[in-house]
Enzyme design. Structure first.
Site, PDB file in Angstrom:
ATOM      1  N   THR A 132       1.704   0.020   7.044  1.00  0.00           N
ATOM      2  CA  THR A 132       0.302  -0.744   7.076  1.00  0.00           C
ATOM      3  C   THR A 132       0.561  -2.045   7.014  1.00  0.00           C
ATOM      4  O   THR A 132       1.349  -2.636   6.593  1.00  0.00           O
ATOM      5  CB  THR A 132      -0.587  -0.044   5.885  1.00  0.00           C
ATOM      6  N   THR A 133      -0.529  -2.630   7.706  1.00  0.00           N
ATOM      7  CA  THR A 133      -0.569  -4.294   7.729  1.00  0.00           C
ATOM      8  C   THR A 133      -1.302  -4.623   6.499  1.00  0.00           C
ATOM      9  O   THR A 133      -2.495  -5.432   6.907  1.00  0.00           O
ATOM     10  CB  THR A 133      -0.844  -4.769   9.067  1.00  0.00           C
ATOM     11  N   HIS A 134      -1.157  -4.200   5.425  1.00  0.00           N
ATOM     12  CA  HIS A 134      -1.982  -4.338   3.989  1.00  0.00           C
ATOM     13  C   HIS A 134      -1.143  -5.220   3.163  1.00  0.00           C
ATOM     14  O   HIS A 134      -0.845  -4.831   1.983  1.00  0.00           O
ATOM     15  CB  HIS A 134      -2.736  -3.343   3.541  1.00  0.00           C
ATOM     16  N   ASN A 135      -0.633  -6.388   3.498  1.00  0.00           N
ATOM     17  CA  ASN A 135       0.183  -7.261   2.675  1.00  0.00           C
ATOM     18  C   ASN A 135      -0.865  -7.995   1.691  1.00  0.00           C
ATOM     19  O   ASN A 135      -1.582  -8.741   2.310  1.00  0.00           O
ATOM     20  CB  ASN A 135       1.136  -8.032   3.333  1.00  0.00           C
ATOM     21  N   GLN A 187       0.729  -1.329   0.079  1.00  0.00           N
ATOM     22  CA  GLN A 187       0.004   0.013  -0.163  1.00  0.00           C
ATOM     23  C   GLN A 187       0.930   1.247  -0.163  1.00  0.00           C
ATOM     24  O   GLN A 187       1.850   1.467   0.684  1.00  0.00           O
ATOM     25  CB  GLN A 187      -0.982   0.009   1.271  1.00  0.00           C
TER      26      GLN A 187
END
Lengths: 589, 247
Positions: free
Chosen positions: A513-516, A346
């Site tokens: 962000t932890t949007h892998n 992201q």
């Protein structure tokens, strides 16, 4: 290794996707076991008002996150570099234990735009081949927004999401997002109340021609009983949301929406502190026969099952597929293979504003997804002709909680210590506001996941290796959108403005962000995707891989709403189609 | 309180397991909702008393440093009186000092990329021990045999500035690394809940106007842009709520 009695289905990981799928499979009459490598966690036992608001313990030391000593990834920016382990999480924060990252998330619950699911064909048709960045591997999802709408709805009503609809069955409603895809009905609960910063942002953005609207929130604005009969309580704006468990039953999580009924279902059991080490295959390699797991005492167990549901976090789904030889591993030198392909992230940015001391922002009173968003520069909501990038970002003014160890903004150039630091810290703590963007991240031939040749986990297995960097497309997109954010901050009245568009190289340290996403992507072709539109592995039909690992590239939104929708979409395909004819592909290759 | 709960609390308190629970808990099969109210263990309160990790000399040096990083002035107490050195000492004596929960397996290549983060084989407690020894040697050489804690405020400020700006780094002494470590932990101590030994009397929170752990701000949300007047509350309550004056 001891062999256990067969189950109809084994679920690997008990977070959002595992809990939802578990419930749906149990409702269909299956005997289901979930294997979770972290501990049992529940609101009453683990997230207590007397211990939850502890920034050092949860926010800084990260008690709810996966221990890196249990599992981590190695990271590098380019294929010619030596990847080194992430020894302490920074850029992203994978969860651990029952509830997964659904325990410590902020609650932003979005639907992707209809054009996001047609990222290749929509842009190709509208702008031509030249709009795509160099070395991209952008693909359509193989599923459309219209197909997913009922499942977005189902997830939002499960989770009680608080928001203002912008488009109900094609009718554009005032106060909502005019760009969102159509929805069958409004959100189940009204938006959260807003703070001073959001009020300033709303007014400023409206003056500048934007149509701001309340961010859809998994922190619930009022008491809500979901279709499963589980009740959430109103948010108290405590300010301890992301990185923390909620002690108020106010944050949508597996614990507050599914587990209270799932755990009591006679068809379901959960085994915690049990780490699946590989998926077992039949002799011909065409079917999964179950899993092997190791419990906390180091005992190895075989759990046979007819159906294997991979419901771990995106990274660990991909890793387990690579270990188990499910799907062909991706090779960046040839572009062939699918597992590990199209890892994306992201591209976020920020505009910080320092205001005069007449403002009392009171940021410590807030909720994880208390915020106002403007979507004018997200996806293809704006004309990309001549811009030299695809995609976009949403623009948000959220409450950032101002927890004192991590959030004490001071103007650039201020010393980091001493009396001058102290004075500036005091002066700016209450009069700072921020506008952020949540940007898309396209997929590229050389951003991918594979197994590390050197570093091993505690069980001696190779760590997952991440090769990733932000590319020119994302930097141009972020610069463009960030430029649109600055006038909003100016109109909000900031006396000093600092803009930080996203720039490479990607760094593992600062939290982003932890949007892998990606690595086991969905699509319409087994040559270019790992799973079909129902998240079923193309060449192993009794394995389904849930979660953001299925995203072919990432959109300008947080992923959880789409993860929930894809899970319900897969669950219905399994219970209504697959179980009538088990072992068969739901889509012909 | 049942025996089972007592033993769980005792076990966890004994290991002071802020992180790394997976080593002590055991695998189990869960049916129904197996919760015991308030099972989560509270953090062990850091109490005043002898140093747990630092030697007397190390502690004196660290107290002098934290008091320059956060000086006592008209805005409130400095780092020393706020307990920042006590906080750091208790942290280094616990799982944080041992880097528990972090990935500490080798190899450790000498030149990691700047984007790859922490890549040292030396856990934080050892980094302090080695770093403070190197600092003591440096100060002895540069300041006529004196110790860190014997420098004037002005001298110490100049030393810390040169450490921060990497001007003091040598192959034997990673001065900027030591500065960053102490700076980071000092700020943690000044702004963490007082239960961990720093932020004494909530001095850090009072500096900011952070109200602490009240957990319900519906009254604040109902009236945006008003200055909040109530004093802060910590996990220990407030000093005036406790007979012993803790917090």
């Amino acid at each position: 290794m001891r062999r256990l009695p067969r189950k109809d289905a084994v679920i690997i990981g008990l977070g959002w996707t595992g809990a939802i799928m578990g419930w749906e499979l149990c409702q269909a009459g299956l005997q289901v076991v979930a294997l979770e490598r972290g501990p049992w966690r529940d609101t009453a036992s683990d997230f207590n008002i007397g211990t939850a608001p502890d920034e050092l313990r949860y926010g800084i030391r990260g008690e709810l996150f996966l221990n890196n000593s249990q599992d981590t990834v190695t990271a590098r920016n380019t294929v010619d570099q030596l990847a080194l382990p992430i020894r302490k999480w920074g850029s992203f924060l994978p969860g651990n234990g029952v509830g997964g990252a659904g325990v410590h998330w902020n609650g932003h619950t979005w639907r992707f735009l209809p054009s996001d699911f047609l990222m290749r064909s929509h842009y190709l048709q509208k702008y031509g081949e030249g709009v795509f960045p160099e070395n991209h591997t952008i693909q359509d999802w193989g599923v459309t927004y219209d197909e997913l709408e009922p499942y977005y709805d189902k997830f939002e009503y499960l989770a009680g999401i608080s928001g203002q609809a912008g488009n109900v069955k094609g009718e554009i409603l005032p106060g909502g997002n005019p760009f969102e895809g159509w929805r069958e009905r409004a959100y189940p609960t009204p938006p959260l109340k807003m703070q001073h910063a959001q009020n300033l942002f709303s007014r400023a953005a409206t003056e500048l021609g934007f149509k701001p609207f309340p961010m859809p929130s998994g922190n619930i604005s009022q008491a809500y009983t979901n279709p499963l009969g589980v009740t959430l309580a109103p948010c108290t704006y405590c300010g301890f949301c992301e990185r923390f468990g909620c002690a108020n039953y106010s944050k949508s999580s597996p614990q507050t929406t599914v587990l209270p009924v799932l755990m009591r279902h006679p068809g379901f059991e959960a085994r915690v502190q049990c780490e699946v080490v590989r998926v077992l295959k039949s002799a011909d390699g065409k079917t999964a026969t179950g899993v092997v797991y190791i419990d906390a005492q180091g005992e190895e167990w075989e759990q046979p099952a007819d159906l294997v549901i991979m419901a771990a976090y995106q990274l660990w789904n991909v890793r387990l597929m690579l270990y188990s030889g499910i799907g062909r591993p991706y090779d960046p030198s040839t572009g062939e293979g699918v597992v590990g392909k199209n890892y994306a992230y992201q591209a976020n940015s920020a505009v910080n504003g320092f205001f005069d001391s007449s403002h009392a922002f009171n940021h410590w009173a807030g909720a994880g997804s208390l915020g106002i968003t403007a979507d004018e520069y997200n996806g293809d909501n704006f004309d990309h002709s001549g811009l030299n990038f695809v995609g976009g970002a949403n623009i948000n003014c959220t409450s950032f909680h101002a927890r004192p160890i991590s959030a004490r903004p001071i103007p650039p150039g201020t010393p980091r210590w001493g009396s001058a630091w102290k004075k500036a810290t005091r002066e700016n703590y209450g009069s700072f506001a921020n506008v952020g963007s949540q940007g898309c991240n396209m997929s590229y031939r050389d951003n991918y996941l594979d197994l590390d040749p050197t570093y091993k986990d505690r069980l001696g297995r190779p760590l997952l290796r991440m090769t990733f960097d932000f590319k020119a497309n994302e930097e141009r997109m972020s610069a463009y959108v960030t430029d649109k954010m600055v006038p909003i901050m100016r109109a909000m009245g900031a006396k000093q403005i600092v803009a930080n568009p996203k720039k490479g190289p990607w760094n593992v340290v600062p939290y982003q962000t932890t949007h892998n996403t990606g690595g086991a992507i969905m699509g319409d072709n087994p040559r270019t995707s790992a799973v079909n539109k129902y998240l079923q592995v193309w060449d192993m039909p009794n394995v389904f891989v849930l979660g953001a690992s299925a995203f072919p590239q990432n959109a300008g939104y947080n992923p959880t709403g789409t993860v929930g929708a894809l899970t319900y979409h897969a669950a219905e395909a399994i219970t209504k189609q697959y179980l009538k004819n088990p072992g068969q592909p739901l889509v012909q290759a | 309180m049942t025996d089972a709960r007592t033993s769980r609390r005792t076990l966890l308190a004994a290991t002071t397991a802020l992180i790394g629970l997976s080593g002590t808990a055991s695998a189990r099969t869960v049916h129904g909702l197996p919760w015991t109210s308030n099972e989560v263990y509270p953090p062990a309160e850091a109490r005043p008393g002898p140093w747990l990790f630092f030697t007397a000399d190390e502690a004196a040096a660290v107290e002098a440093i934290v008091d320059r990083l956060i000086p006592a002035d008209e805005l409130g107490p400095g780092g020393k009186d706020a307990g920042c050195a006590v906080f750091i000492d208790r942290q280094l004596a616990g799982p944080y000092g041992r880097c528990e929960g972090m990935y500490m397996q080798g190899p450790f290549p000498p030149n990691p990329l700047p984007t790859q983060g922490f890549q040292s084989s030396v856990a934080f407690a050892s980094a302090y021990r080695q770093g403070l020894a190197a600092l003591a040697a440096h100060v002895g050489r540069s300041f006529g045999g004196r110790k860190v804690q014997q420098l004037s405020g002005e001298e110490l400020d100049r030393l810390l500035t040169s450490m921060e700006k990497r001007e003091t780094n040598t192959p034997e002494f990673n001065a900027s690394g030591l500065f960053d470590l102490i700076h980071n932990n000092t700020m943690e101590g000044f702004f963490a809940d007082p239960i961990y030994g720093g932020n004494r009397d909530m001095a850090g929170w009072k500096l900011l106007g952070f109200p602490g752990t009240r957990y319900d701000y519906r009254d604040v949300i109902a009236r945006p842009n008003r200055r909040y007047e109530l004093p802060p509350v910590s996990l220990l309550g407030r000093p005036d709520w406790n007979r012993g004056g803790r917090g």
